[in-house]
Write an enzyme that holds these catalytic residues in place. Sequence first.
Site, mmCIF file in Angstrom:
data_model
loop_
_atom_site.group_PDB
_atom_site.id
_atom_site.type_symbol
_atom_site.label_atom_id
_atom_site.label_comp_id
_atom_site.label_asym_id
_atom_site.label_seq_id
_atom_site.Cartn_x
_atom_site.Cartn_y
_atom_site.Cartn_z
ATOM 1 N N SER A 122 14.330 -34.298 -34.814
ATOM 2 C CA SER A 122 15.515 -33.531 -35.240
ATOM 3 C C SER A 122 15.224 -32.545 -36.373
ATOM 4 C CB SER A 122 16.654 -34.481 -35.620
ATOM 5 O OG SER A 122 17.058 -35.235 -34.476
ATOM 6 N N ASN B 192 7.785 -28.384 -28.902
ATOM 7 C CA ASN B 192 7.589 -29.201 -27.700
ATOM 8 C C ASN B 192 8.821 -29.001 -26.811
ATOM 9 O OD1 ASN B 192 7.242 -31.141 -25.751
ATOM 10 N ND2 ASN B 192 7.441 -32.899 -27.129
ATOM 11 N N GLY C 47 15.783 -36.308 -30.956
ATOM 12 C CA GLY C 47 16.902 -35.888 -30.119
ATOM 13 C C GLY C 47 18.232 -36.514 -30.513
ATOM 14 N N GLU D 126 6.482 -39.171 -35.628
ATOM 15 C CA GLU D 126 7.802 -38.954 -35.035
ATOM 16 C C GLU D 126 8.532 -40.289 -34.911
ATOM 17 O OE1 GLU D 126 7.990 -35.101 -32.589
ATOM 18 O OE2 GLU D 126 7.266 -36.650 -31.258
HETATM 19 P P1 13P Z 1 13.811 -33.209 -31.356
HETATM 20 O O1 13P Z 1 13.380 -32.128 -32.335
HETATM 21 O O2 13P Z 1 14.660 -32.683 -30.251
HETATM 22 O O3 13P Z 1 14.392 -34.377 -32.072
HETATM 23 O O4 13P Z 1 12.465 -33.737 -30.640
HETATM 24 C C1 13P Z 1 11.380 -34.115 -31.405
HETATM 25 C C2 13P Z 1 10.218 -34.353 -30.515
HETATM 26 O O5 13P Z 1 10.200 -35.299 -29.752
HETATM 27 C C3 13P Z 1 9.110 -33.395 -30.576
HETATM 28 O O6 13P Z 1 7.999 -33.869 -29.900
#
Ligand code: 13P
Length: 248
Positions: A212, A9, A172, A166
């Site tokens: 992450s 994504n 993030g 998630e």
């Molecule tokens: P990160 O891998 O940057 O934590 O993001 C996860 C995410 O929101 C994927 O949709």
Amino acid sequence: MRTPIIAGNWKMNMNLENATKLVEKIKSEATKTDVEIVVCCPSIYISEIKKIVADSKVKIGAQNMHWADSGAFTGEISADMLNDIGVDYVILGHSERRQIFGETNEVVNKKIKKAIKKKIKPILCVGETLEEREEGRTHDVVKKQVESCLNGISAEDMLEIVIAYEPIWAIGTGKTASSKDANDVVSFIRGLIDKNYGEKVSDAVRIQYGGSVKPNNATEIMNEYDIDGALVGGASLDAESFLAIVNF
Ligand code: 13P
């Protein structure tokens, strides 16, 4: 056997030049054959990216879609428009859409129904905030999201849907849920699907983990029994790290 699905994504990142290079590398260096690979790029780049992956196994996803067929919805994109440019998947109900743009479970439910009707496979995102986790409400929150977003979806349609767990506190932040904690919630979601649709469907539905995911934790997460892949944000913007996850 469920085929793992690893989706990148990109969110609102990249420019066309870098996007093209990234996807060309993914296409030529993704060696693992028993994994489905999806690139969810910004909608404005889908046509170009689609041309690059057309003769490969890499599939294309959008990051959002409107629930109406057409109309006065300035700035929005419809399922038919996504179909015109050959999209396979669409991420729906991402926590950033929920938190920043105010999407509710009811809106996500309408979008899922429309995507299914238009033969685009939804990747439905669910997950709790840190506060909800600390208050011990993770299962309740996830149950509400899963059941409301899937309200009115038939067993047959359920087989077309991918769910991404998630946890918002892991997105993030560099904090990943431990593979055991992630699997606990993913198993709980599979149990909900079992209760509502029966064992055949719950055995077949793919449930990803996102938050992450990096090359150094991907294998451990993916080795958990109920986790069928990953929805990758930051690490999907770099060919080497995304490929390391895809080729886990
Ligand atoms: P990160 O891998 O940057 O934590 O993001 C996860 C995410 O929101 C994927 O949709």
